[in-house]
Design an enzyme around this catalytic site. Structure first.
Site, PDB file in Angstrom:
ATOM      1  N   LEU A  41       0.886  -1.153   0.000  1.00  0.00           N
ATOM      2  CA  LEU A  41       0.000   0.000   0.000  1.00  0.00           C
ATOM      3  C   LEU A  41       0.926   1.204   0.000  1.00  0.00           C
ATOM      4  CD1 LEU A  41      -3.022   0.703   0.135  1.00  0.00           C
ATOM      5  CD2 LEU A  41      -2.857   0.675   2.611  1.00  0.00           C
ATOM      6  N   ASP A  42       0.782   2.066  -0.987  1.00  0.00           N
ATOM      7  CA  ASP A  42       1.685   3.220  -1.115  1.00  0.00           C
ATOM      8  C   ASP A  42       1.735   4.033   0.170  1.00  0.00           C
ATOM      9  OD1 ASP A  42       2.208   2.618  -3.795  1.00  0.00           O
ATOM     10  OD2 ASP A  42       0.542   3.840  -4.498  1.00  0.00           O
ATOM     11  N   SER A  43       2.843   4.717   0.385  1.00  0.00           N
ATOM     12  CA  SER A  43       2.991   5.490   1.626  1.00  0.00           C
ATOM     13  C   SER A  43       1.931   6.583   1.747  1.00  0.00           C
ATOM     14  CB  SER A  43       4.397   6.097   1.725  1.00  0.00           C
ATOM     15  OG  SER A  43       4.585   7.081   0.730  1.00  0.00           O
TER      16      SER A  43
END
Length: 193
Positions: A41-43
């Site tokens: 999950l992208d930052s």
């Protein structure tokens, strides 16, 4: 028996345990040893991240061939309407090809935690929310899909992966569950026949 951690990954946290640049990582939230993220999950995205202590289960959850549905609540710039939702449902053309059809519906603004830092607001531009479910895992796919139909993503929260749900976990909170023999995609297909 394999175990799985359901984590509400906060905004700004990397989906890995180490970072040579000192950014926040999973190590700031997960104290259990031997667990690894099943997917990413992208930052700059928030919400459900699954971690497991079982390599086969990790592969089963994260491998694109399994095509587990992933559901997101998406705040976009502008008032998204039926036309844009219909395009998302059909699939949209991105630089790396046309996406598979998604489930998409308008969503009232959810009663959720405030984001830190807050989403930028422009008084002259309205925002709206949608729920989007995809079965692919392309890089930054949801953001690219909403932009392709004219509604840039402002906030992105993953609420479900397959049958696992974020529920009422607050940012940084986690819950551990034991996993009972989860059927493979092939086994599920055989049962349907």
């Amino acid at each position: 028996m394999p175990s799985i951690i359901l984590l509400n990954k906060p905004y700004g946290v990397l989906s890995q345990f180490t970072d040579d640049r000192g950014r926040p990582t999973l190590a700031d939230h997960i104290r259990c040893k031997g667990f690894y993220a099943a997917g990413r999950l992208d930052s700059d995205s928030e919400g459900l991240l699954l971690l497991t202590d079982d390599g086969a289960l990790q592969h089963q959850i994260s491998h694109p061939r399994q095509k587990l549905p992933k559901t997101y609540w998406v705040q976009v710039e502008g008032e998204i309407g039926p036309g844009a939702l219909a395009k998302l449902r059909r699939g949209v053309s991105l630089k790396d090809g046309v996406t598979a059809p998604a489930r998409a519906r308008s969503l009232p603004a959810p009663d959720i935690w405030p984001r830190v830092p807050p989403v930028r607001e422009r008084k002259s531009v309205a925002t709206s929310w949608l729920e989007l479910t995809i079965r692919e895992g392309r890089n930054r796919q949801v953001r690219r899909m909403t932009a392709a139909v004219g509604f840039p993503t402002l906030r992105l929260i993953r609420t479900a992966i397959g049958n696992w749900r974020l529920g009422d976990l607050a940012p940084g909170e986690q819950r551990i569950e034991e996993v009972f023999a989860a059927p493979t995609r092939t086994a599920r297909n055989r049962r349907r026949r």
